[in-house]
Design a protein around this motif. Structure first.
Motif, short mmCIF file in Angstrom:
data_model
loop_
_atom_site.label_atom_id
_atom_site.label_comp_id
_atom_site.label_asym_id
_atom_site.label_seq_id
_atom_site.Cartn_x
_atom_site.Cartn_y
_atom_site.Cartn_z
N SER A 121 56.50 36.27 43.51
CA SER A 121 57.75 35.60 43.15
C SER A 121 58.82 35.74 44.23
O SER A 121 59.82 35.03 44.21
N SER A 122 58.62 36.64 45.15
CA SER A 122 59.59 36.91 46.20
C SER A 122 58.93 36.74 47.56
O SER A 122 57.77 37.11 47.75
N ILE A 123 59.68 36.20 48.51
CA ILE A 123 59.14 35.98 49.86
C ILE A 123 58.70 37.30 50.48
O ILE A 123 57.58 37.44 50.98
N TRP A 124 59.58 38.30 50.45
CA TRP A 124 59.29 39.56 51.12
C TRP A 124 58.28 40.41 50.36
O TRP A 124 57.52 41.17 50.97
N LEU A 125 58.25 40.29 49.04
CA LEU A 125 57.21 41.01 48.29
C LEU A 125 55.83 40.43 48.59
O LEU A 125 54.85 41.17 48.74
N ALA A 126 55.73 39.10 48.67
CA ALA A 126 54.46 38.46 49.00
C ALA A 126 54.01 38.83 50.41
O ALA A 126 52.84 39.11 50.66
N ARG A 127 54.97 38.83 51.34
CA ARG A 127 54.63 39.23 52.71
C ARG A 127 54.22 40.70 52.75
O ARG A 127 53.33 41.08 53.52
N LEU A 128 54.85 41.52 51.91
CA LEU A 128 54.53 42.94 51.87
C LEU A 128 53.07 43.16 51.48
O LEU A 128 52.40 44.04 52.03
N THR A 129 52.56 42.37 50.54
CA THR A 129 51.16 42.54 50.13
C THR A 129 50.20 42.29 51.29
O THR A 129 49.22 43.00 51.47
N LEU A 130 50.51 41.26 52.10
CA LEU A 130 49.66 40.97 53.27
C LEU A 130 49.76 42.07 54.31
O LEU A 130 48.76 42.45 54.93
N ILE A 131 50.98 42.57 54.52
CA ILE A 131 51.19 43.61 55.52
C ILE A 131 50.45 44.89 55.12
O ILE A 131 49.78 45.52 55.95
N VAL A 132 50.55 45.27 53.84
CA VAL A 132 49.89 46.49 53.37
C VAL A 132 48.38 46.38 53.55
O VAL A 132 47.72 47.32 54.04
N ALA A 133 47.81 45.24 53.17
CA ALA A 133 46.36 45.07 53.29
C ALA A 133 45.91 45.12 54.74
O ALA A 133 44.89 45.74 55.08
N ASP A 134 46.67 44.49 55.64
CA ASP A 134 46.30 44.47 57.04
C ASP A 134 46.45 45.84 57.68
O ASP A 134 45.60 46.28 58.45
N VAL A 135 47.54 46.53 57.35
CA VAL A 135 47.77 47.87 57.90
C VAL A 135 46.69 48.84 57.42
O VAL A 135 46.16 49.64 58.21
N TRP A 136 46.33 48.75 56.16
CA TRP A 136 45.33 49.67 55.60
C TRP A 136 43.99 49.51 56.30
O TRP A 136 43.31 50.51 56.59
N GLN A 137 43.61 48.27 56.58
CA GLN A 137 42.27 48.06 57.14
C GLN A 137 42.20 48.27 58.65
O GLN A 137 41.21 48.80 59.15
#
Length: 291
Positions: A150-166
Motif C-alpha cells: 500500500s506504500s511506495i517505500w514499504l513495497a520497495r523495502l520488501t524488495l530491498i530486504v529480499a535482495d540484501v538477504w540473498q
C-alpha cells in the motif's frame, strides 16, 4: 608424420576450447546483435516496420521508462549500500574472531537458494503469510496487519530486504578473501607499533582492499540492474509502478504489450548506460589507487 603430430599438438588446445567459445558467443554475442537490430524496428510479431532511431527517441520522452530507471537506481542503490556495509562488517568479525570464523559457511547459505524460491519465501513472510506483520505486532511496533504494497517505500523495502538477504554473501566472501590475501607483514608491523585491530583495519586493510571492493561492488551493481525475479513474484511493479525496475519494464513492453522492438531498444540503452557507469567507476578507482 612428425609435422602433422606437431600441428595437431598445437591445434589441440584450440579444438578443446573451441566448442565452449562457440557456445558462449552463440548465447551472448548473437542475442546482443539481434537486440540492436530489432531495436531499429517496430515489431508486432511477424510485422516488422523499420523506424531507425524512433524507438530510442520515444524512450527518451517516455515517463514510464525514466520512472523504471529511477526505481532501479533507488532500490538498487540502497540495496547495494546495505549489502556492502553488512558484508564488510561480517568480514571484519569473521576474519579476526575464531568463533565466527568456523561459521563462515552459514553466511553463504542464502546465496545457494534459487532466486525464485527466495522471492516466494519473502512474499510469504511480508504479504501472504503475514509473518513480519505478526512479529511486529508481537513486539508492539504496529497495531495491526501491515499492507506492504500500500506504500511506495514499504513495497520497495520488501524488495530491498529480499535482495540484501540473498546477495550479501557474494560480497562477504570476496571481502574475506581480500582480507586473507593481504600482506600479513604490514599488519604485524602495525601491531608491533601498538596499533589496535580497528585502526589497522580502517587505515591499512581498507585502503589496500579498495580496488577489490570497487570491482566487487561494481559486479554486484551490474547484477542489481537486472533485478526481475523479486519484482515479478513479490510486487509486480506495485503500487502504481513504484517498484517497476528496468528489467520488469522491458519484460512488460515485450511480453505483455508485445512491443518487441521497443523492449529491445530499452535493453540496449540500459546495457550501454550500465557499461559506461561501470567502466568509469572502475577506471577511477584503479587510477586513484596508483596515485
Amino acid at each position: 608424420m612428425r609435422r602433422r603430430s606437431a600441428r595437431l599438438k598445437r591445434a589441440l588446445p584450440y579444438l578443446l576450447v573451441g566448442p565452449a567459445v562457440v557456445y558462449l558467443l552463440a548465447i551472448t554475442l548473437y542475442p546482443g546483435i539481434f537486440a540492436v537490430y530489432q531495436s531499429l524496428y517496430v515489431v508486432r510479431f511477424v510485422n516488422w516496420t523499420f523506424t531507425g532511431l524512433g524507438n530510442y527517441e520515444q524512450l527518451l520522452t517516455d515517463r514510464e521508462f525514466w520512472a523504471a530507471l529511477g526505481n532501479t537506481a533507488v532500490i538498487g542503490g540502497i540495496s547495494l549500500v546495505l549489502q556492502a556495509v553488512i558484508a564488510m562488517s561480517l568480514a571484519y568479525f569473521a576474519y579476526r574472531d575464531p568463533m565466527i570464523r568456523g561459521w563462515r559457511i552459514v553466511f553463504l547459505m542464502p546465496m545457494l537458494f534459487m532466486p525464485s524460491a527466495v522471492a516466494y519465501i519473502w512474499k510469504l513472510a511480508f504479504n501472504d503469510g503475514r509473518v513480519i506483520s505478526d512479529l511486529l505486532m508481537a513486539l508492539g511496533l504496529v497495531d495491526g496487519n501491515v499492507d506492504w504494497l500500500s506504500s511506495i517505500w514499504l513495497a520497495r523495502l520488501t524488495l530491498i530486504v529480499a535482495d540484501v538477504w540473498q546477495w550479501t554473501p557474494f560480497l562477504f566472501i570476496i571481502f574475506v578473501a581480500a582480507l586473507q590475501g593481504q600482506d600479513q607483514e604490514i599488519e604485524e608491523a602495525a601491531r608491533l607499533d601498538g596499533a589496535s585491530w580497528p585502526a589497522i583495519f580502517w587505515n591499512i586493510s581498507l585502503p589496500m582492499m579498495r580496488p577489490i571492493i570497487v570491482v566487487a561492488i561494481t559486479l554486484r551493481g551490474i547484477d542489481i540492474t537486472t533485478m526481475f525475479t523479486n519484482v515479478y513474484i513479490m510486487t509486480q511493479g506495485s503500487p502504481g509502478g513504484a517498484t517497476e525496475t528496468m528489467s520488469f519494464f522491458i519484460y512488460r513492453q515485450g511480453f505483455r504489450m508485445f512491443n518487441f522492438g521497443y523492449a529491445s531498444a530499452a535493453s540496449v540503452l540500459m546495457l550501454a548506460l550500465t557499461l559506461v557507469i561501470a567502466q568509469t567507476v572502475v577506471k577511477r578507482a584503479f587510477r586513484s589507487g596508483r596515485s
